[in-house]
Design a protein around this motif. Structure first.
Motif, PDB file in Angstrom:
ATOM      1  N   ALA A 197      20.288  92.199  -1.098  1.00 62.23           N
ATOM      2  CA  ALA A 197      18.893  92.894   0.064  1.00 62.23           C
ATOM      3  C   ALA A 197      18.063  92.325   0.203  1.00 62.23           C
ATOM      4  CB  ALA A 197      18.532  94.212  -0.555  1.00 62.23           C
ATOM      5  N   GLY A 198      18.067  92.139   1.845  1.00 62.26           N
ATOM      6  CA  GLY A 198      16.947  91.039   2.750  1.00 62.26           C
ATOM      7  C   GLY A 198      17.572  89.449   2.595  1.00 62.26           C
ATOM      8  N   VAL A 199      18.769  89.690   1.979  1.00 63.39           N
ATOM      9  CA  VAL A 199      19.624  88.058   2.317  1.00 63.39           C
ATOM     10  C   VAL A 199      19.330  87.626   4.101  1.00 63.39           C
ATOM     11  CG1 VAL A 199      22.118  88.945   1.738  1.00 63.39           C
ATOM     12  CG2 VAL A 199      21.382  86.611   1.719  1.00 63.39           C
ATOM     13  N   PRO A 200      18.972  86.254   3.968  1.00 63.69           N
ATOM     14  CA  PRO A 200      18.925  86.017   5.395  1.00 63.69           C
ATOM     15  C   PRO A 200      20.298  86.185   6.448  1.00 63.69           C
ATOM     16  CG  PRO A 200      18.110  84.035   4.405  1.00 63.69           C
ATOM     17  CD  PRO A 200      18.502  85.583   3.606  1.00 63.69           C
ATOM     18  N   ASP A 201      20.745  85.713   6.996  1.00 66.40           N
ATOM     19  CA  ASP A 201      21.935  84.590   8.020  1.00 66.40           C
ATOM     20  C   ASP A 201      21.097  83.203   7.863  1.00 66.40           C
ATOM     21  OD1 ASP A 201      22.887  87.205   8.833  1.00 66.40           O
ATOM     22  OD2 ASP A 201      21.725  86.846  10.667  1.00 66.40           O
ATOM     23  N   LEU A 202      23.147  82.402   7.369  1.00 63.84           N
ATOM     24  CA  LEU A 202      22.941  81.381   7.256  1.00 63.84           C
ATOM     25  C   LEU A 202      22.534  80.475   8.752  1.00 63.84           C
ATOM     26  CD1 LEU A 202      22.616  78.444   5.843  1.00 63.84           C
ATOM     27  CD2 LEU A 202      25.159  78.618   5.858  1.00 63.84           C
ATOM     28  N   GLU A 203      21.405  80.434   8.887  1.00 61.57           N
ATOM     29  CA  GLU A 203      21.072  79.477  10.680  1.00 61.57           C
ATOM     30  C   GLU A 203      21.106  78.073  10.222  1.00 61.57           C
ATOM     31  OE1 GLU A 203      20.016  81.324  12.880  1.00 61.57           O
ATOM     32  OE2 GLU A 203      18.950  82.973  11.868  1.00 61.57           O
ATOM     33  N   LEU A 204      22.635  77.544  10.916  1.00 58.00           N
ATOM     34  CA  LEU A 204      23.003  76.212  10.694  1.00 58.00           C
ATOM     35  C   LEU A 204      23.068  75.419  12.034  1.00 58.00           C
ATOM     36  CD1 LEU A 204      26.597  76.092   8.711  1.00 58.00           C
ATOM     37  CD2 LEU A 204      24.527  75.430   8.101  1.00 58.00           C
ATOM     38  N   PRO A 205      22.670  74.603  12.389  1.00 49.64           N
ATOM     39  CA  PRO A 205      22.649  73.632  13.753  1.00 49.64           C
ATOM     40  C   PRO A 205      23.660  73.971  13.801  1.00 49.64           C
ATOM     41  CG  PRO A 205      22.087  72.174  11.919  1.00 49.64           C
ATOM     42  CD  PRO A 205      22.415  73.504  10.432  1.00 49.64           C
ATOM     43  N   THR A 206      23.918  73.745  15.137  1.00 49.23           N
ATOM     44  CA  THR A 206      25.077  75.050  15.665  1.00 49.23           C
ATOM     45  C   THR A 206      25.229  73.248  17.238  1.00 49.23           C
ATOM     46  OG1 THR A 206      23.980  75.821  17.131  1.00 49.23           O
ATOM     47  CG2 THR A 206      25.877  76.370  15.260  1.00 49.23           C
ATOM     48  N   SER A 260      20.042  73.447   7.005  1.00 48.89           N
ATOM     49  CA  SER A 260      19.769  74.666   8.055  1.00 48.89           C
ATOM     50  C   SER A 260      18.451  74.690   7.116  1.00 48.89           C
ATOM     51  CB  SER A 260      20.045  75.606   6.916  1.00 48.89           C
ATOM     52  OG  SER A 260      20.617  76.239   5.523  1.00 48.89           O
ATOM     53  N   GLY A 261      17.586  73.689   6.265  1.00 52.19           N
ATOM     54  CA  GLY A 261      16.460  74.160   5.613  1.00 52.19           C
ATOM     55  C   GLY A 261      16.197  75.110   5.171  1.00 52.19           C
ATOM     56  N   GLN A 262      17.070  76.195   4.918  1.00 56.27           N
ATOM     57  CA  GLN A 262      16.911  77.460   3.566  1.00 56.27           C
ATOM     58  C   GLN A 262      16.898  77.330   2.701  1.00 56.27           C
ATOM     59  OE1 GLN A 262      19.597  79.688   7.570  1.00 56.27           O
ATOM     60  NE2 GLN A 262      18.973  81.079   5.904  1.00 56.27           N
ATOM     61  N   ARG A 776      10.924  58.754  13.281  1.00 57.97           N
ATOM     62  CA  ARG A 776      11.722  59.188  12.402  1.00 57.97           C
ATOM     63  C   ARG A 776      11.857  60.887  12.404  1.00 57.97           C
ATOM     64  NH1 ARG A 776      12.380  55.279   7.553  1.00 57.97           N
ATOM     65  NH2 ARG A 776      13.168  53.213   8.926  1.00 57.97           N
ATOM     66  N   VAL A 777      13.261  61.248  12.329  1.00 61.91           N
ATOM     67  CA  VAL A 777      13.325  62.850  12.223  1.00 61.91           C
ATOM     68  C   VAL A 777      13.731  63.508  10.727  1.00 61.91           C
ATOM     69  CG1 VAL A 777      14.671  64.983  12.961  1.00 61.91           C
ATOM     70  CG2 VAL A 777      14.527  62.867  14.276  1.00 61.91           C
ATOM     71  N   LEU A 778      12.249  63.941   9.968  1.00 62.82           N
ATOM     72  CA  LEU A 778      12.834  64.300   8.622  1.00 62.82           C
ATOM     73  C   LEU A 778      12.560  65.745   8.301  1.00 62.82           C
ATOM     74  CD1 LEU A 778      10.142  61.724   7.022  1.00 62.82           C
ATOM     75  CD2 LEU A 778      11.907  61.314   7.718  1.00 62.82           C
ATOM     76  N   ASP A 779      13.499  66.513   6.779  1.00 60.65           N
ATOM     77  CA  ASP A 779      13.536  67.391   6.541  1.00 60.65           C
ATOM     78  C   ASP A 779      12.295  67.610   5.920  1.00 60.65           C
ATOM     79  OD1 ASP A 779      13.839  66.178   3.786  1.00 60.65           O
ATOM     80  OD2 ASP A 779      15.759  66.529   3.933  1.00 60.65           O
ATOM     81  N   ALA A 780      11.981  69.138   5.017  1.00 63.90           N
ATOM     82  CA  ALA A 780      10.574  69.549   4.846  1.00 63.90           C
ATOM     83  C   ALA A 780      10.814  68.916   2.982  1.00 63.90           C
ATOM     84  CB  ALA A 780      11.092  71.140   3.637  1.00 63.90           C
ATOM     85  N   ASP A 781      11.828  67.921   2.752  1.00 65.04           N
ATOM     86  CA  ASP A 781      11.698  67.239   1.749  1.00 65.04           C
ATOM     87  C   ASP A 781      11.524  65.106   1.718  1.00 65.04           C
ATOM     88  OD1 ASP A 781      12.069  69.460  -0.594  1.00 65.04           O
ATOM     89  OD2 ASP A 781      14.015  69.536   0.234  1.00 65.04           O
ATOM     90  N   GLY A 782      10.819  65.652   3.525  1.00 64.29           N
ATOM     91  CA  GLY A 782      11.088  64.560   3.158  1.00 64.29           C
ATOM     92  C   GLY A 782      12.339  63.168   3.773  1.00 64.29           C
ATOM     93  N   GLY A 783      13.445  63.552   3.651  1.00 62.38           N
ATOM     94  CA  GLY A 783      14.423  63.291   4.251  1.00 62.38           C
ATOM     95  C   GLY A 783      15.187  63.138   5.377  1.00 62.38           C
ATOM     96  N   LEU A 784      15.365  61.818   5.544  1.00 67.22           N
ATOM     97  CA  LEU A 784      15.939  61.703   6.865  1.00 67.22           C
ATOM     98  C   LEU A 784      17.112  62.820   7.423  1.00 67.22           C
ATOM     99  CD1 LEU A 784      17.248  57.508   6.876  1.00 67.22           C
ATOM    100  CD2 LEU A 784      15.910  59.083   8.670  1.00 67.22           C
ATOM    101  N   CYS A 785      17.057  63.526   8.356  1.00 64.75           N
ATOM    102  CA  CYS A 785      17.886  64.677   9.308  1.00 64.75           C
ATOM    103  C   CYS A 785      18.799  63.922   9.584  1.00 64.75           C
ATOM    104  CB  CYS A 785      17.690  65.015   9.427  1.00 64.75           C
ATOM    105  SG  CYS A 785      16.278  66.507   8.988  1.00 64.75           S
ATOM    106  N   PRO A 786      20.562  64.366   9.199  1.00 63.68           N
ATOM    107  CA  PRO A 786      22.244  63.744   9.866  1.00 63.68           C
ATOM    108  C   PRO A 786      21.667  64.266  11.308  1.00 63.68           C
ATOM    109  CG  PRO A 786      21.878  65.185   8.017  1.00 63.68           C
ATOM    110  CD  PRO A 786      20.966  64.949   8.267  1.00 63.68           C
TER     111      PRO A 786
END
Length: 1021
Positions: A197-206, A260-262, A776-786
């Motif tokens: 119930a309520g599971v979201p779609d996986l929004e992978l960067p494309t 995805s950041g999810q 720098r492009v960083l994720d929510a945890d401060g890591g480098l985004c590929p």
């Protein structure tokens, strides 16, 4: 044919519907291909194939439709057609091409058996045997059964012996009948509906935008998995009383979460579905798929995540008997055709069996070909064998490139090693990037060193120019020209008057001066006291100016005779009039209090998310560094440069137009307010008359100038402040000598990155950092985004502002120090690294919206609208739960919606497209998204009492019959009324029988109402 049709299993019903929905889809073709070496007896092979198909009736069953319901009709045993081709001339390459074509050719399940066999002759003792089966009649287990039985039958017939195979304990028809008769107490379905119930779609960067209909073609990337990684995975599995599958899946979930950041999504995994001994020899569609919900909430360690995956897997496998189609109906998730429902990615651990097909003296190995099909967005399979382990990443080529698949595989292996090396650390801290990719990303982020500068601040540089070239023209204003000496003298008068009012180092002075020669003099005069200026545009709301003056603690506000009356009576600071040009020059020997690099140069107020504006204090060192970097990258410095002061003084980019020419010996052209606020023609004339070399505007401003006929082959054009649309970039590049797309927030001093637009741009980029800047492009945890993965842009370097004036809490929130010890500004802008080395702007983090649970980027929608014929400008916004598009131009809204529906998933198509005379803008010329009007309200007619006519009347009767209701409103959604795949098929069948029109099934997804389907029927032949 048999007299009575056999029932279909729920799995078969699903595959039948998918094939009817897209008859060209071959992604559910399964196959094996063997290259055979040695003598081959064609007669024995033919008899063996005949016996094999006679033994398994599912191999000779077709699936016609009866009133929208599939039936299984089995033909009696007969000789099996085998395509026999001689490819000796083309060799193995020709054989590979033929096999790939056979595998990628879809089946017509209603017309014939779902089986295709080809025997290709490479030579006297060389053959390729290819068997292709639709998933409706088999699964991976079935293919192994077929291979083993074919080998046994061939050997017996070659030796002139009878079949050695015992009778089947169960046929597939009996298996399907047992499923149909089995009673379900509902507990398994209740488990799944609660679990998912309520599971979201996986929004992978494309790499490519998601289309309205999922692409079924794809590719595959293979890579070896080091033996030590598999050994470590086995050890960790034993430690957790789990399996290697669970450990490897946990690592894959981390990979998906980091991209995805999810923290919540589903991964599909296949299950054999063979729960009884008699199932083992059965050929048919027994395998199913279960959706494993990932849970990466909190900050789990890898130990903890493996335990979570173990629990989810055991629960799923224990309730696998619920058919996937039934689960989709219960969860109402089958309406989005742009992606597979419930999960968009799959994971499997497969154990490759040793050996290959043995047909007497002809033996050979299985050929694993890239058959060019993809069942979902992304699927990772780990194949273990006695000789080693490989990972196979299958990807949809409608979303991903081969290069991205290769990088994803390398990142998975890097991440797996890091997680296994330190399973007691939080998974978000595990290393994701291979060493080579990390080094490349770090190299991309640095703008290089700043050029050496003789003087550290802009006021010192201006005064140096005034001393060295006093008679050179500094500016062309509405009242005439000023030399550098004259401008210096006027600024000295301003400084003298300000000192008389107590202004000095550390003060903030409001500048409420109209666009004229007096404006640059006022700014320079403030600097000569050591104070910072607070620019206020007299054309803007005076109340906002008073708020800024009070918030900044300004010492006073400078005005002219034209602007003094525009100040409100309750202005909270002393009002100081600028001296007139004819007033006496103060003592030339009076010392200036020139500021240092660490002193504030100006304070710019920007809108605050809470409604309270915030003052950004920019230092002199940052401003000087920016001017040097811009001159090095864009030009515009020196005596030959001429800039037009087009931008409002309250917009920080005006600082480039004013200060770069005046600190390097160039000329500044100051228009009148009437010139700027007109239709653009006065600005175009002024730029041509004054031989302007550099002109800067927002994309909205450039639209106005282009419409006014701007053409400037000698002009270097700068566009910034908003996202630059590709059509505008192409047109502006054709009409200018050079074009730069500029990017940067106020907090990092005007511009931080730039991209020179080529003559024929294919896509818009933010480009690379200017000298002295770090991106720098960083994720929510401060890591480098590929590469390819969206993240928040953080900016550091010489252009960083001092902070927010009087707001230490907000400064600490937005200006952070990373793990590398570097102070950076969090922009709130969503960007990603592109393969070509540039940065792609994706939108604001606060402009992402959710529509029916799906994430929608407004920027993507706006770009598609802008690309449509007849559209000049575009915007999008969410009003409540209604997505709305806005355009200016001559395009028809209905045509635009149809165009979007063909390119976007249904949830991303706006409910309405409004044509406006002009898009609302802020005083700085940017789109004012908050001022976009709400769509007109439309009340849907009630279901009862609506009078249908023509074909719509018969369509309404069909809907009521199939749905079991008395009435349906013209705008009621079929899926909201309980529609699902078989309901759609039944409605389509009755429409075909009664109205003679064969509606494609995808029409029900795109237009799921009687009104919209009725419109299709009215124009159908």
């Amino acid at each position: 044919m048999s007299d009575l049709p056999s029932p279909l299993s729920p799995h078969q019903e699903r595959f039948w519907f998918l094939q009817r929905l897209d008859p060209a889809d071959a992604s559910y073709n399964i196959y094996w291909v063997h290259r055979l070496h040695g003598p081959l007896d064609p007669d024995a092979l033919g008899r063996a194939l005949d016996a094999l198909v006679a033994r398994h009736e599912v191999l000779r069953t077709r699936y016609p439709e009866r009133d929208g319901v599939p039936a299984a009709e089995t033909a009696p045993p007969a000789p099996v057609p085998v395509e026999r081709l001689d490819v000796t001339a083309g060799g193995i390459e020709a054989a590979h091409a033929l096999v790939r074509a056979r595998v990628a050719t879809p089946f017509d399940l209603a017309a014939g058996a779902p089986l295709r066999i080809s025997l290709l002759r490479l030579g006297e003792r060389e053959h390729v045997l290819c068997l292709v089966l639709h998933h409706i009649a088999g699964d991976g287990w079935s293919m192994r059964v077929l291979g083993g039985e074919l080998s046994a039958l061939y050997q017996a017939f070659a030796d002139d012996k009878p079949s050695p195979l015992p009778p089947l304990a169960l046929t597939h028809g009996q298996y399907a009948a047992e499923l149909a008769a089995a009673a379900d107490d509902g507990r398994a379905l209740a488990y799944w509906t609660g679990h998912l119930a309520g599971v979201p779609d996986l929004e992978l960067p494309t790499d490519l935008p998601r289309a309205a209909v999922r692409a079924t073609t794809g590719g595959i990337h293979r890579a070896a998995v080091p033996a030590e990684l598999m050994a470590a995975a086995d050890r960790l599995a034993r430690e957790h009383r789990s399996t290697a599958f669970m450990v490897l899946l946990a690592a894959y979930q981390v990979l998906l979460a980091r991209h995805s950041g999810q923290r919540d999504f589903c991964v599909g995994t296949p299950v054999a579905g063979r729960t009884r001994l008699e199932h083992e020899g059965l050929v048919g569609c027994l395998a199913g798929t279960v959706a494993l919900r990932a849970d990466l909430s909190g900050e789990p360690t890898f130990h903890q995540l493996v335990d979570r995956v173990r629990a989810a897997s055991l629960g799923a496998f224990g309730h696998q008997q619920v058919p996937f189609a039934e689960l989709m109906r219960a969860l109402d998730v089958a309406r989005d055709r742009s992606r597979t429902p419930l999960f968009q990615t799959m994971f499997a651990l497969q154990h490759a069996e040793p050996g290959g097909l043995a047909l007497g003296g002809a033996t050979g190995a299985f050929l694993d070909l890239d058959h060019g099909q993809a069942k979902c967005d992304l699927a990772l399979e780990i194949w273990r064998s006695a000789t080693g382990t490989e990972c196979h990443l299958t990807y949809s080529d409608g979303l991903f490139t081969a290069a991205t698949a290769e990088r994803l595989t390398a990142r998975y292996l890097t991440l797996l090693r890091s997680l296994l090396d330190a399973p007691d650390r939080p998974v978000h801290t595990a290393e994701l990037l291979p060493e080579a990719e990390r080094a490349e990303l770090v190299a991309r982020t640095a703008g290089g060193p700043l050029p050496a500068a003789e003087l550290p601040t802009a006021p010192a540089r201006f005064l140096d120019r005034a001393r060295r070239t006093p008679d050179a023209t500094a500016l062309h204003g509405p009242a005439g020209d000023l030399s550098y000496a004259e401008l210096a003298a006027q600024s000295a008068r301003v400084a003298d008057r300000l000192r008389a009012h107590g202004v000095g180092p550390g003060s903030v002075v409001g500048v409420f001066v109209e666009r004229s020669e007096a404006l640059p003099a006022a700014l320079l005069g403030v600097w000569r006291t050591g104070a910072a200026y607070l620019p206020l545009d007299p054309q803007h709301a005076a109340a906002r100016g008073s708020l800024a003056l009070a918030d900044a603690g300004a010492a006073c506000v400078l005005v002219t005779g034209r602007t003094a009356d525009r100040l409100p009576a309750d202005t909270p600071v002393p009002v100081v009039h600028l001296p007139e040009p004819g007033e006496s020059v103060p003592d030339p020997g009076r010392p200036d209090h020139l500021p240092g690099p660490e002193d504030p140069a100006y304070v710019i107020y920007t809108s605050g998310s809470t409604g309270r504006p915030k003052g950004v204090a920019v230092g002199h060192g940052a401003l000087a560094a920016f001017l040097d970097a811009t001159a090095a990258r864009v030009g515009g410095a020196g005596p030959d440069a001429c800039w037009l002061q087009l931008t409002s003084i309250s917009f920080d980019i005006s600082g480039l137009e004013i200060h770069l020419p005046l600190t390097t010996g160039g000329r500044l052209v100051v228009p009148t307010e009437e010139d700027v606020t007109g239709d653009g023609r006065a600005v175009v004339r002024l730029a041509a008359d004054r031989r302007v070399t550099h002109l800067q505007a927002t994309p909205s401003g450039w639209q106005l100038l282009l419409a006014a006929g701007f053409t400037g082959p000698q002009v270097t054009a700068l566009a910034g402040g908003e996202a630059l649309p590709l059509p505008l970039a192409a047109e502006l590049r054709r009409r200018s000598g050079r074009l730069f797309n500029m990017y940067g927030p106020t907090e990092t001093t005007i511009w931080s990155a730039c991209w020179e637009v080529p003559e024929e741009p294919a896509a818009v980029s933010l480009g690379a950092p200017i000298p002295g800047t770090d991106l720098r492009v960083l994720d929510a945890d401060g890591g480098l985004c590929p590469v390819g993965v969206p993240g928040e842009l953080h900016i550091g370097g010489a252009g960083l502002a001092l902070g927010y004036l009087g707001r230490p809490d907000l400064t600490a929130e937005r200006f952070t120090t990373g793990a590398d010890g570097v102070r950076r500004y969090r922009t709130g802008d969503l960007v990603r690294h592109r393969e070509d080395g540039g940065l792609e702007f994706l939108g604001r983090l606060d402009h992402q919206v959710k529509v029916r649970g799906h994430r929608v980027e407004l920027g993507e929608l706006e770009a598609l609208l802008l690309a449509a014929p007849g559209v000049r400008q575009s915007a999008a916004a969410l009003h409540g739960d209604t997505l709305v598009g806005y355009v200016t131009g001559t395009a028809d809204p209905a045509d635009l919606r149809a165009r979007l529906a063909a390119a976007l998933p249904g949830y991303a198509v706006p409910a309405a497209v409004l044509v406006l005379d002009a898009l609302p803008t802020t005083p700085n010329g940017k789109l004012d998204r908050k001022a976009l009007p709400a769509p007109p309200r439309r009340d849907a007619p009630a279901a009862e009492g609506h009078a249908y006519t023509g074909r719509s009347a018969e369509l309404h009767r069909i809907w009521c019959e199939v749905l079991g209701v008395d009435a349906v409103g013209p705008d009621e959604d079929l899926f909201d009324l309980g529609g699902h795949s078989l309901v759609i098929a039944r409605i389509a069948a009755r429409v075909r029988d009664r109205l003679g029109t064969d509606l494609p099934l995808d029409a029900f997804f795109d237009t799921p109402t009687i009104r919209s389907l009725g419109a299709l029927l009215e124009v159908a032949p």
